[in-house]
Design a protein around this motif. Structure first.
Motif, PDB file in Angstrom:
ATOM      1  N   LEU A 156      51.848  55.374   0.680  1.00 15.10           N
ATOM      2  CA  LEU A 156      51.332  55.597   2.029  1.00 15.10           C
ATOM      3  C   LEU A 156      49.811  55.444   2.034  1.00 15.10           C
ATOM      4  CD1 LEU A 156      53.391  58.763   3.095  1.00 15.10           C
ATOM      5  CD2 LEU A 156      53.946  56.346   3.455  1.00 15.10           C
ATOM      6  N   VAL A 157      49.292  54.628   2.946  1.00 15.48           N
ATOM      7  CA  VAL A 157      47.846  54.392   3.039  1.00 15.48           C
ATOM      8  C   VAL A 157      47.418  54.422   4.502  1.00 15.48           C
ATOM      9  CG1 VAL A 157      47.736  52.999   0.934  1.00 15.48           C
ATOM     10  CG2 VAL A 157      48.143  51.875   3.135  1.00 15.48           C
ATOM     11  N   ASN A 158      46.109  54.590   4.705  1.00 19.55           N
ATOM     12  CA  ASN A 158      45.529  54.458   6.045  1.00 19.55           C
ATOM     13  C   ASN A 158      44.093  53.979   5.917  1.00 19.55           C
ATOM     14  OD1 ASN A 158      44.104  56.718   5.230  1.00 19.55           O
ATOM     15  ND2 ASN A 158      44.994  58.101   6.741  1.00 19.55           N
ATOM     16  N   ASN A 159      43.336  53.986   7.018  1.00 27.05           N
ATOM     17  CA  ASN A 159      41.967  53.468   6.938  1.00 27.05           C
ATOM     18  C   ASN A 159      41.023  54.386   6.180  1.00 27.05           C
ATOM     19  OD1 ASN A 159      41.631  55.518   8.769  1.00 27.05           O
ATOM     20  ND2 ASN A 159      40.933  54.224  10.456  1.00 27.05           N
ATOM     21  N   GLY A 160      41.507  55.561   5.759  1.00 25.80           N
ATOM     22  CA  GLY A 160      40.716  56.450   4.917  1.00 25.80           C
ATOM     23  C   GLY A 160      40.993  56.248   3.436  1.00 25.80           C
ATOM     24  N   SER A 161      41.919  55.356   3.103  1.00 26.66           N
ATOM     25  CA  SER A 161      42.220  55.036   1.700  1.00 26.66           C
ATOM     26  C   SER A 161      41.224  53.989   1.230  1.00 26.66           C
ATOM     27  CB  SER A 161      43.649  54.499   1.571  1.00 26.66           C
ATOM     28  OG  SER A 161      44.581  55.362   2.173  1.00 26.66           O
ATOM     29  N   ALA A 162      40.436  54.319   0.204  1.00 23.21           N
ATOM     30  CA  ALA A 162      39.358  53.400  -0.192  1.00 23.21           C
ATOM     31  C   ALA A 162      39.180  53.366  -1.700  1.00 23.21           C
ATOM     32  CB  ALA A 162      38.046  53.824   0.471  1.00 23.21           C
ATOM     33  N   SER A 163      38.477  52.332  -2.167  1.00 20.46           N
ATOM     34  CA  SER A 163      38.023  52.239  -3.553  1.00 20.46           C
ATOM     35  C   SER A 163      39.187  52.316  -4.551  1.00 20.46           C
ATOM     36  CB  SER A 163      36.978  53.336  -3.799  1.00 20.46           C
ATOM     37  OG  SER A 163      36.346  53.179  -5.037  1.00 20.46           O
ATOM     38  N   ALA A 164      39.220  53.361  -5.371  1.00 17.63           N
ATOM     39  CA  ALA A 164      40.261  53.478  -6.389  1.00 17.63           C
ATOM     40  C   ALA A 164      41.655  53.525  -5.760  1.00 17.63           C
ATOM     41  CB  ALA A 164      40.029  54.724  -7.242  1.00 17.63           C
ATOM     42  N   SER A 165      41.748  54.067  -4.545  1.00 16.29           N
ATOM     43  CA  SER A 165      43.040  54.065  -3.836  1.00 16.29           C
ATOM     44  C   SER A 165      43.485  52.627  -3.576  1.00 16.29           C
ATOM     45  CB  SER A 165      42.924  54.794  -2.501  1.00 16.29           C
ATOM     46  OG  SER A 165      42.789  56.176  -2.693  1.00 16.29           O
ATOM     47  N   GLU A 166      42.528  51.769  -3.225  1.00 20.21           N
ATOM     48  CA  GLU A 166      42.848  50.373  -2.947  1.00 20.21           C
ATOM     49  C   GLU A 166      43.155  49.603  -4.228  1.00 20.21           C
ATOM     50  OE1 GLU A 166      40.457  49.197   0.984  1.00 20.21           O
ATOM     51  OE2 GLU A 166      39.175  50.137  -0.510  1.00 20.21           O
ATOM     52  N   ILE A 167      42.567  50.032  -5.328  1.00 18.82           N
ATOM     53  CA  ILE A 167      42.899  49.412  -6.618  1.00 18.82           C
ATOM     54  C   ILE A 167      44.349  49.706  -6.974  1.00 18.82           C
ATOM     55  CG2 ILE A 167      42.471  49.507  -9.113  1.00 18.82           C
ATOM     56  CD1 ILE A 167      39.512  49.927  -8.471  1.00 18.82           C
ATOM     57  N   LEU A 168      44.749  50.979  -6.837  1.00 19.60           N
ATOM     58  CA  LEU A 168      46.123  51.364  -7.167  1.00 19.60           C
ATOM     59  C   LEU A 168      47.123  50.708  -6.216  1.00 19.60           C
ATOM     60  CD1 LEU A 168      48.035  53.033  -8.915  1.00 19.60           C
ATOM     61  CD2 LEU A 168      47.654  54.972  -7.383  1.00 19.60           C
ATOM     62  N   ALA A 169      46.889  50.846  -4.917  1.00 23.36           N
ATOM     63  CA  ALA A 169      47.804  50.259  -3.933  1.00 23.36           C
ATOM     64  C   ALA A 169      47.819  48.737  -4.049  1.00 23.36           C
ATOM     65  CB  ALA A 169      47.399  50.686  -2.525  1.00 23.36           C
ATOM     66  N   GLY A 170      46.622  48.150  -4.258  1.00 18.76           N
ATOM     67  CA  GLY A 170      46.526  46.696  -4.356  1.00 18.76           C
ATOM     68  C   GLY A 170      47.213  46.148  -5.592  1.00 18.76           C
ATOM     69  N   ALA A 171      47.103  46.847  -6.713  1.00 14.23           N
ATOM     70  CA  ALA A 171      47.772  46.411  -7.949  1.00 14.23           C
ATOM     71  C   ALA A 171      49.286  46.471  -7.773  1.00 14.23           C
ATOM     72  CB  ALA A 171      47.329  47.276  -9.123  1.00 14.23           C
ATOM     73  N   PHE A 172      49.769  47.559  -7.161  1.00 13.13           N
ATOM     74  CA  PHE A 172      51.204  47.684  -6.901  1.00 13.13           C
ATOM     75  C   PHE A 172      51.691  46.556  -5.990  1.00 13.13           C
ATOM     76  CE2 PHE A 172      51.339  52.533  -7.710  1.00 13.13           C
ATOM     77  CZ  PHE A 172      51.815  52.324  -8.992  1.00 13.13           C
TER      78      PHE A 172
END
Length: 565
Positions: A287-303
């Protein structure tokens, strides 16, 4: 022939020497400009210090210059003086020496807002709403939240006496508090939801999030989960290495999760999984939103790039920059952007181009039309330059305007305090529900408090009337405007009823937090979480889940979306 070769070699050598000369001239010019401007800055300050009509404060004036210089770069490059290092350490380590409580401003005084479970403030019985009067006899009246926070923080093991005023108690209360190492939990909540679906809320990548996440996941595995939801909503990021470590729990050894590229070679690094995963097959939604940034985007983006999980929610923030800290003289530090990061498909998610500013100095997001298509391991199309676009997008619900003002005016906070005085106990966090009578009492409290709030409809209508008058339409439309003004008339009771679902949800979480701390509040909030429900439904529909991770399904959905448009 030999002479020709010698002549050719001589020409090439000359070109190299000429190139090196030009390069040397360029470097010399840059060094001259640096020296020149530092000399000018130094001279200007000396002139001001000697001749300006009022006394110049060196720290304040020079700090203003430093901050202005860094502001022209990006919002993540910041200077921390020695006295501000505690803030930097908290950002990096997620820990500090203190009492473990959020404090806020309420009715002209600093109060306890939220004590953390099992930390000094909570263990000694401090409660939300307690007004902070004195610390070791020092009067706190007139102090700001930041000033009081500095007084509460300190060396681990030191003690102080805190005097507070509590609602419903006649005399002030005194507490002897000992500062402890306060570690803000990166995983504040995890649980088994419907149909053996595990849920882990990961709120930060500072401290030791990978260890906390692993402990939570293994605990859920023992409870028999067959699928997993990772909640990264409003997780602003933190340590890159920790994101890689969490990804490694679900991805094979040797997979590149992220790589960085900077001006200097020392910032060019590749981060790969280094050990076998704990569970390479469990279905995952993130689950992500516009407050998900940086390391969150690395994890979500890698997945997403490795087709390991379905991303659900709204587009993420878009921070593709890496910061590094550099030690400075006199105990200070500079946190500066040294590189961009790229996730497995090769894309960078940075949404704002700080290098190319508008003439007025402003910056904007990279338009979708200028982004580049990349592909996941399975061949699905993904794009760079604007955060992570979810595989299943859910339209974000807008926060009602009245709710925003109820929060900043602390009306919900105030009602929750009153509620706790009247109710020594409540049902469990899962079972608690605000009654109609409770909400009626809240409405009465708000009405009696002369609560004011800004309504966007009033502003828009006012602007429309001004435009209509300017363009000469007002005479013909005056009756229509009067009718519209009557329809949009300020009606507090109506708005409190119309947005009662959202307001009740927030009141319930605020009340439960006072009895069951942060975990209780999260439990209450998840009861009305539509995105969580959609994630659970998807995980219980293998065909749809696998379809979203296949390129054929992705193309079909893009075609359907285009047809609808």
């Amino acid at each position: 022939m030999k002479n020709f070769l010698l002549k050719k070699i001589a020409i090439l050598a000359g070109i190299v020497v000429l190139g090196l000369t030009f390069s040397s001239f360029k470097d010399d010019d840059k060094n001259f400009q640096v020296t020149k401007n530092l000399d000018v800055f130094n001279s200007i300050f000396k002139e001001l210090d000697m001749f300006y009509v009022d006394t110049i404060k060196p720290d304040k004036s020079i700090r203003t210059g430093i901050d202005a210089m860094l502001e022209a770069l990006d919002p993540y490059t910041e200077y921390y003086a020695e006295e501000d290092m505690g803030d930097l350490n908290l950002m990096i380590k997620g820990s500090y020496g203190g009492i473990g409580s959020v404090i806020s401003y309420y009715k002209g005084r600093v109060v306890i807002d939220e004590p953390y479970e099992n930390m000094p403030a909570a263990k000694l019985g401090l409660k939300p709403g307690d007004v902070l009067l004195e610390i070791d006899g020092k009067d706190l009246k007139g102090k700001s939240v930041a000033q009081v926070s500095e007084l509460l923080k300190g060396q681990i093991g030191t003690t102080f006496i805190l005097k507070v005023e509590r609602q419903g108690v006649k005399k002030p209360l005194e507490f002897k508090l000992t500062r402890e190492s306060i570690q803000i939990p990166a995983v504040p909540y995890y649980n088994v939801e419907a149909n053996n679906t595990g849920y882990i809320q990961l709120s930060s990548f500072t401290g030791k999030p990978a260890k906390e996440f692993k402990d939570a996941f293994l605990a859920l595995k023992k409870r028999g989960i067959t699928s997993l939801i990772i909640d990264l909503r409003n997780n602003g990021g933190g340590l890159l290495d920790e994101a890689v470590e969490i990804a490694n729990m679900f991805l094979p050894k040797g997979k590149e999760i992220v790589y960085t590229r900077g001006k200097m070679k020392q910032w060019d690094r590749s981060y790969k999984t280094t050990h076998d995963p704990i569970d390479p097959n469990i279905p995952i939604t993130v689950l992500v939103n516009n407050g998900s940034a940086s390391a969150s985007e690395i994890l979500a983006g890698a997945f997403q790039d490795l087709d390991r999980a379905v991303i659900i929610g709204t587009r993420t923030f878009g921070k593709g920059l890496v910061q590094t800290t550099r030690n400075l003289p006199y105990g200070g530090s500079l946190k500066l952007t040294t590189a961009k990061y790229y996730i497995p498909s090769g894309r960078c998610v940075q949404a704002i181009d700080y290098k190319h500013r508008n003439e007025d100095g402003s910056v904007g997001r990279v338009p979708d039309s200028l982004t580049t298509v990349f592909h996941t391991a399975a061949g699905r199309e993904v794009r760079d330059g604007g955060g992570i676009t979810p595989d299943m997008e859910i339209k974000a619900e807008k926060t009602p305007n009245i709710l925003y003002y109820l929060i900043i005016d602390k009306k919900i906070f105030e009602y929750a305090n009153d509620y706790c005085v009247k109710h020594p106990t409540i049902p469990s966090a899962q079972e608690f529900a605000l009654t109609d009578d409770d909400y009626k009492a809240f409405k009465e409290m708000v009405s009696k408090s002369d609560f004011k709030y800004d309504r966007q409809s009033d502003k828009v209508l006012k602007n429309l009337k001004e435009v209509a008058e300017f363009e000469g339409y007002m005479d013909d439309a005056s009756e229509e405007f009067k009718a519209l003004e009557k329809k949009l008339s300020h009606n507090l009771d109506r708005d409190l009823d119309h947005f009662s679902k959202d307001i009740k949800s927030l009141i319930s979480a605020e009340i439960v937090k006072r009895y069951y701390y942060q975990k209780g509040a999260i439990t209450q909030q998840l009861k009305n979480d539509d995105e969580l429900v959609k994630a659970i439904d998807l995980l219980n529909n293998p065909e749809k889940y696998n379809g979203l991770l296949s390129p054929a399904k992705g193309k079909q959905e893009q075609k359907t979306t285009a047809e609808v448009k």
